[in-house]
Design a protein around this motif. Structure first.
Motif, short mmCIF file in Angstrom:
data_model
loop_
_atom_site.label_atom_id
_atom_site.label_comp_id
_atom_site.label_asym_id
_atom_site.label_seq_id
_atom_site.Cartn_x
_atom_site.Cartn_y
_atom_site.Cartn_z
N ALA A 4 -30.18 -19.06 22.66
CA ALA A 4 -30.67 -18.35 21.47
C ALA A 4 -29.53 -18.05 20.51
CB ALA A 4 -31.38 -17.07 21.88
N ALA A 5 -28.38 -17.64 21.06
CA ALA A 5 -27.23 -17.33 20.22
C ALA A 5 -26.71 -18.58 19.52
CB ALA A 5 -26.12 -16.69 21.06
N VAL A 6 -26.57 -19.67 20.27
CA VAL A 6 -26.08 -20.93 19.68
C VAL A 6 -27.05 -21.41 18.62
CG1 VAL A 6 -25.55 -23.35 20.14
CG2 VAL A 6 -24.76 -21.58 21.73
N SER A 7 -28.35 -21.30 18.88
CA SER A 7 -29.36 -21.69 17.90
C SER A 7 -29.25 -20.83 16.64
CB SER A 7 -30.76 -21.57 18.50
OG SER A 7 -31.75 -21.79 17.53
N GLY A 8 -29.01 -19.52 16.83
CA GLY A 8 -28.85 -18.62 15.69
C GLY A 8 -27.67 -18.98 14.83
N VAL A 9 -26.57 -19.39 15.47
CA VAL A 9 -25.39 -19.83 14.73
C VAL A 9 -25.71 -21.10 13.93
CG1 VAL A 9 -23.07 -20.79 14.97
CG2 VAL A 9 -23.72 -18.75 16.27
N ARG A 10 -26.35 -22.06 14.56
CA ARG A 10 -26.68 -23.32 13.89
C ARG A 10 -27.63 -23.13 12.71
NH1 ARG A 10 -27.64 -26.81 19.46
NH2 ARG A 10 -25.45 -27.28 19.87
#
Length: 339
Positions: free
Chosen positions: A109-115
């Motif tokens: 979820a965090a990586v997706s939020g960054v992207r």
């Protein structure tokens, strides 16, 4: 619901009320010198309940003014305390926080939020050695900071307590008070802080020729349950240690509760020590001697480093270790630390 429905004034409303163009209102908001003092004063007089659109601001500045925070042990009382300090540090900088409670080391979820561009930077507060998201974001050069948990092999800014020093401080206190039969309840090796505390503690004991017996040593998750079961193991033998050092306060609370259930006196029969100095450590039920971490300083320094990276700072990754402090309570009989 729109801003108008919420009773808020928009920049278009201000332009109409002040008799100027919307671009003039934008110039006033951005501090442009291309606006006359009279026009600026007229525009500002209508700004009382103006609320700028966050998405529009993000498009203009390429900033969201939002920080992502990743935690994976939210039930540990230490983390709400740390998160509150991070929220205060963000609020002081006009930043908002998006919180991800992730148990997956990949932190999808965090990586997706960054992207998706939801945050300007991200901080991890409970990262372990298998946290692939930390490696991934750091390698990509995305503004990333570790607060509380360090990772030796990751090239990003990190601020932690001096965990090795915390272990040494606990051991020196016991040894200087004549305690030599010592048990230890520690966490798992997936967290660098756990490893460093254990190494610091054992190094001091070895320097004084003291060995911790295998049957007095237990490792497991940093939880109350681990401490409770560990004390049953350590204190149920024919011989008992004089003291048990615990890798964090939660373990210490579990150990103390188990010993009390077994009618083992604290500190008359056995001393108990923890690390973190949670507010609960001072409760009468525990009165736990502990090693205090500088939670507010960790949050403040970590957010300062992160905002510097967001602003474009290009230096080698920084690693800061903050000092810890011994807090003596009734679980160790209030004997003074010898020089």
């Amino acid at each position: 619901m729109s801003q108008r429905e919420l009773g808020l004034v928009t920049s278009k409303d201000i332009a109409k009320l002040a008799g100027v163009s919307q671009s003039t209102v934008s110039r006033v908001l951005n501090g442009s010198t291309l606006v006359t003092p009279e026009t600026r004063e007229r525009v500002l007089s209508f700004m009382g309940s103006y609320s700028p659109n966050a998405n529009a601001r993000a498009m203009r500045t390429n900033r969201t003014q939002t920080i992502g925070v990743v935690v994976s042990e939210i039930t540990n009382p230490f983390y709400p305390e740390l998160l509150e300090a991070i929220y205060r540090a963000c609020d002081a900088r006009g930043l908002t926080v998006t919180l991800w409670n992730e148990h997956d080391p990949a932190a999808p979820a965090a990586v997706s939020g960054v992207r998706r561009g939801l945050v300007d930077g991200i901080c991890f507060v409970s990262a372990t050695s298998d946290a692939s998201a930390v490696h991934q974001l750091a390698e990509q050069g995305f503004p990333t900071v570790l607060i509380n948990r360090g990772m030796a092999e990751v090239a990003c800014d990190q601020v932690t307590s001096d965990n090795y020093g915390a272990g040494r401080l606990a051991a020196e206190y016991l040894v200087n008070n004549g305690v030599t039969r010592i048990g230890m309840v520690s966490g798992l090796d997936t967290a660098l802080a756990v490893v460093e505390r254990r190494h610091g503690f054992l190094d001091v004991l070895h320097e004084h020729g003291i060995n911790v017996r295998a049957d007095w040593t237990v490792s497991g998750p940093l939880s109350f349950e681990t401490g409770y079961s560990a004390a049953n193991i350590i204190a149920s033998g024919h011989e008992r240690p004089e003291a048990i050092f615990c890798g964090n306060d939660l373990l210490g609370f579990g150990v103390a509760s188990s010993l009390q259930h077994m009618r083992v006196g604290i500190p008359s029969d056995m001393w108990v020590m923890g690390v973190d100095d949670l507010p609960m450590a001072s409760w009468e039920a525990f009165n736990l001697t502990s090693i205090r971490q500088s939670v507010n300083d960790m949050a403040t320094i970590g957010l300062e480093m992160l905002t510097e990276r967001i602003d474009g700072l290009e230096t080698e990754p920084r690693k800061i270790h903050l000092p810890t402090h011994l807090v003596i309570r009734n679980s160790t009989a209030h004997r003074p630390l010898q020089p």
